[in-house]
Scaffold this active site. Structure first.
Site, PDB file in Angstrom:
ATOM      1  N   ASP A  24       6.607  37.763  17.818  1.00 32.94           N
ATOM      2  CA  ASP A  24       5.163  37.647  17.696  1.00 32.94           C
ATOM      3  C   ASP A  24       4.632  37.434  19.114  1.00 32.94           C
ATOM      4  O   ASP A  24       5.410  37.130  20.043  1.00 32.94           O
ATOM      5  CB  ASP A  24       4.826  36.469  16.783  1.00 32.94           C
ATOM      6  CG  ASP A  24       3.341  36.188  16.731  1.00 32.94           C
ATOM      7  OD1 ASP A  24       2.570  37.115  16.428  1.00 32.94           O
ATOM      8  OD2 ASP A  24       2.947  35.043  17.023  1.00 32.94           O
ATOM      9  N   ASP A  49       0.904  35.890  20.183  1.00 34.11           N
ATOM     10  CA  ASP A  49       0.110  34.674  20.348  1.00 34.11           C
ATOM     11  C   ASP A  49       0.840  33.464  19.765  1.00 34.11           C
ATOM     12  O   ASP A  49       1.210  33.445  18.593  1.00 34.11           O
ATOM     13  CB  ASP A  49      -1.244  34.818  19.649  1.00 34.11           C
ATOM     14  CG  ASP A  49      -2.111  35.895  20.275  1.00 34.11           C
ATOM     15  OD1 ASP A  49      -2.214  35.922  21.510  1.00 34.11           O
ATOM     16  OD2 ASP A  49      -2.674  36.713  19.523  1.00 34.11           O
TER      17      ASP A  49
END
Length: 223
Positions: free
Chosen positions: A8, A10
């Site tokens: 991922d 953020d």
């Protein structure tokens, strides 16, 4: 045999949640809308922007204010987050990504950001060349926690699910991985708490990026 570590963006590679709250505030201000509670904004991190704005505005995703909010957000993103990108990289990320590549493990990103925004953030942070595959929310029909993002990374990298690991800071990442048959490592330094992450039953929970790398090397040994 292709081995791939999927990340991922953020809250996992880049410490952008606080800046994201600021960006939402700037977007709401530009729309003439009262700012939302920062805790409510943080709770939407990991979701596609349309869904986040729909929730925060209390309107359906097809409401005209949703695309307006997304446009305002993207404009603010360029001025609030991108100039700070290099300073937002979590400790150990560049070194850890380099170690994985030296061990022959491909690295990819699966994010709820739009592809162009994720590409811009990774480039501004000096990390874009570390990832051969980047799958954004607009690259799939069903973003996380649906497994399509994971399937897309596997298809582009040529890896089988058992030879992949997903790393993320929210249950959206972990549930996507589980639905795609991919093992996962949850990180506690992002958005969701350890107890929240545990509800998605990750393979491991890590408190630092160094721990993440150690778990990946353990789960994806050289064949």
């Amino acid at each position: 045999m292709t081995r791939v570590a999927i990340f991922d963006l953020d809250g996992t590679l880049v410490d952008s949640p606080r800046a994201i709250v600021e960006t939402f505030a700037a977007a709401f201000d530009a729309m003439g809308v009262e700012p939302r509670d920062p805790a409510d904004v943080r709770a939407t991190i990991g979701l596609p922007l349309e869904e986040a704005f729909g929730r925060l505005l209390g309107v359906p995703r097809d409401d005209a204010r949703v695309p307006e909010g997304v446009a305002r957000y993207q404009e603010a993103f360029r001025t609030v987050i991108l100039p700070r990108a290099r300073s937002l990289i979590f400790p150990g990320v560049p070194e850890g990504l380099g170690e994985l590549r030296r061990r022959g493990i491909e690295t990819a990103v699966a994010t709820s950001k739009f592809h162009a925004s994720a590409d811009a953030l990774l480039s501004a942070a000096g990390l874009r060349d570390r990832f051969a595959v980047l799958v954004g929310a607009d690259d799939v029909t069903h973003p996380k926690p649906h497994p399509e993002s994971g399937h897309a990374v596997l298809a582009q990298s040529g890896a089988e699910p058992e030879h992949a690991v997903m790393v993320g800071d929210t249950t959206h990442d972990l549930l996507m991985a589980r639905a795609a048959g991919i093992r996962s490592v949850a990180v506690t330094y992002g958005v969701h708490t350890r107890s929240e992450l545990a509800t998605a039953e990750p393979s491991h929970i890590a408190d630092s990026f160094e721990e993440v790398v150690a778990y990946i090397l353990k789960m994806l040994p050289q064949g």
